[in-house]
Scaffold this active site. Structure first.
Site, mmCIF file in Angstrom:
data_model
loop_
_atom_site.group_PDB
_atom_site.id
_atom_site.type_symbol
_atom_site.label_atom_id
_atom_site.label_comp_id
_atom_site.label_asym_id
_atom_site.label_seq_id
_atom_site.Cartn_x
_atom_site.Cartn_y
_atom_site.Cartn_z
ATOM 1 N N SER A 19 0.851 -1.189 0.000
ATOM 2 C CA SER A 19 0.000 0.000 0.000
ATOM 3 C C SER A 19 0.883 1.234 0.000
ATOM 4 O O SER A 19 2.057 1.175 0.392
ATOM 5 C CB SER A 19 -0.903 0.012 1.237
ATOM 6 O OG SER A 19 -1.560 1.259 1.388
ATOM 7 N N TYR B 10 -1.789 -1.734 10.524
ATOM 8 C CA TYR B 10 -1.897 -1.841 9.063
ATOM 9 C C TYR B 10 -0.674 -1.231 8.389
ATOM 10 O O TYR B 10 -0.077 -1.833 7.482
ATOM 11 C CB TYR B 10 -3.173 -1.138 8.598
ATOM 12 C CG TYR B 10 -3.478 -1.320 7.126
ATOM 13 C CD1 TYR B 10 -4.003 -2.519 6.651
ATOM 14 C CD2 TYR B 10 -3.263 -0.291 6.212
ATOM 15 C CE1 TYR B 10 -4.288 -2.689 5.301
ATOM 16 C CE2 TYR B 10 -3.548 -0.452 4.857
ATOM 17 C CZ TYR B 10 -4.056 -1.649 4.409
ATOM 18 O OH TYR B 10 -4.338 -1.814 3.076
#
Length: 325
Positions: free
Chosen positions: A142, A155
């Site tokens: 990401s 995350y």
């Protein structure tokens, strides 16, 4: 490597990027092996895949935190199709909340799925690829694997870790002269998937995707392109590329900007949300979906205009900073 007829394994195939990627490969005539926790959702994806060019799809319900289950996924793929040409690690969960308040069990679960799940997938994939002498491993990281955010510590850590894992694997393959085995990393910006709806949330505020929002099909296209032309890392979304570029020049400025942007755009000031574990420990019910309903596809024109304006402003800011040094 040609894409058509490649045997492709996809974890996290029940929703979001994984689901869109499965359909994209099926459209190119590839046999796809669909792995996730939800058998019902995987069956829905299988039916969707098999509507395209008669592509074959094998459903293997798998919890990626279970190393033995992931090994079985690889074994069943080879048993059915004879090889593994492409393995896409896409399974992911997320957690939002103040660092000192999120339950440690939830924090650990994010790391187990997003990091150890990729470790298990990479080990299973590379073991087979080394035996056959070729293959492509694609890890979905990401933009937050480069640009940290507040309230999403687990995350963000997991996405940084995925980039580190990929780089280390590339180095080992280089030293082993395994030239026909490739490890690629994909870094999407904000994508229109159910991830935000399914997130564990201890902020007291509804989680919203930060604009601009891109479609999961855009990421799927980048992933299929990597099979044809492997690259180390690919950022999906011009906004993500712009922010990463700015962070290299002005890391402190971007860090402060991201903090404020998350507070204003990622967490709603109007809609409260009860504390909950989302889909961390129990998968969401139903047949799943690639899109989260955040308008990633329906607002393409608006997204492009917004991105263009922000990119222009960012470029001007970088130029002013450069002139002042």
């Amino acid at each position: 490597m040609r894409v058509r007829d490649s045997v492709v394994v996809i974890t996290g195939a029940s929703s979001g990027i994984g689901r869109a990627t499965a359909v994209a490969f099926a459209r190119k005539g590839c046999p796809v092996v669909l792995a996730a926790r939800r058998a019902e959702a995987l069956e829905a994806v299988r039916r969707e895949c098999e509507r395209h060019r008669g592509a074959e799809a094998l459903v293997v319900p798998t919890d990626v935190t279970d190393a033995a289950a992931v090994d079985d996924l690889a074994r069943r793929t080879v048993q059915r199709f004879g090889r593994i040409d492409v393995w896409v690690n896409s399974a992911a969960v997320t957690l939002f909340g103040p660092f000192e308040e999120v339950p440690l069990a939830d924090f650990r679960r994010v790391m187990d799925v997003n990091v150890m799940g990729y470790v298990h997938g990479a080990r299973a994939a590379l073991r087979t690829m080394r035996e056959q002498g070729s293959g492509t491993l694609i890890n979905v990281s990401s933009v937050v694997g480069v640009l940290s955010q507040p309230y999403a510590h687990a995350y963000g850590m997991s996405k940084y870790a995925i980039r580190a894992l990929s780089a280390s694997l590339r180095q080992e393959l280089l030293l082993d002269r395994a030239d026909n085995i490739h490890v690629c990393t994909v870094l999407p910006a904000t994508i229109d998937t159910p991830l935000f709806e399914h997130a564990a949330n201890y902020t007291g505020r509804k989680i919203l995707p930060m604009p601009p929002v891109y479609s999961p099909e855009r990421v799927a296209c980048a992933i299929t392109d990597l099979v044809r032309v492997p690259r180390r890392e690919v950022v999906v979304g011009p906004m993500g590329r712009s922010l990463i570029l700015q962070s290299r020049v002005m890391p402190g400025v971007v860090e402060r900007m991201m903090a404020r942007h998350v507070d204003k755009k990622h967490l709603s000031h109007k809609e409260p949300a009860p504390a909950g574990q989302g889909n961390l420990h129990v998968p969401a019910p139903g047949q799943g979906a690639a899109h989260g309903g955040w308008g990633g596809r329906r607002r393409t024109a608006m997204r492009r205009l917004t991105a263009a304006a922000v990119l222009a402003g960012a470029a001007a800011g970088v130029a002013r900073w450069a002139r002042g040094t």
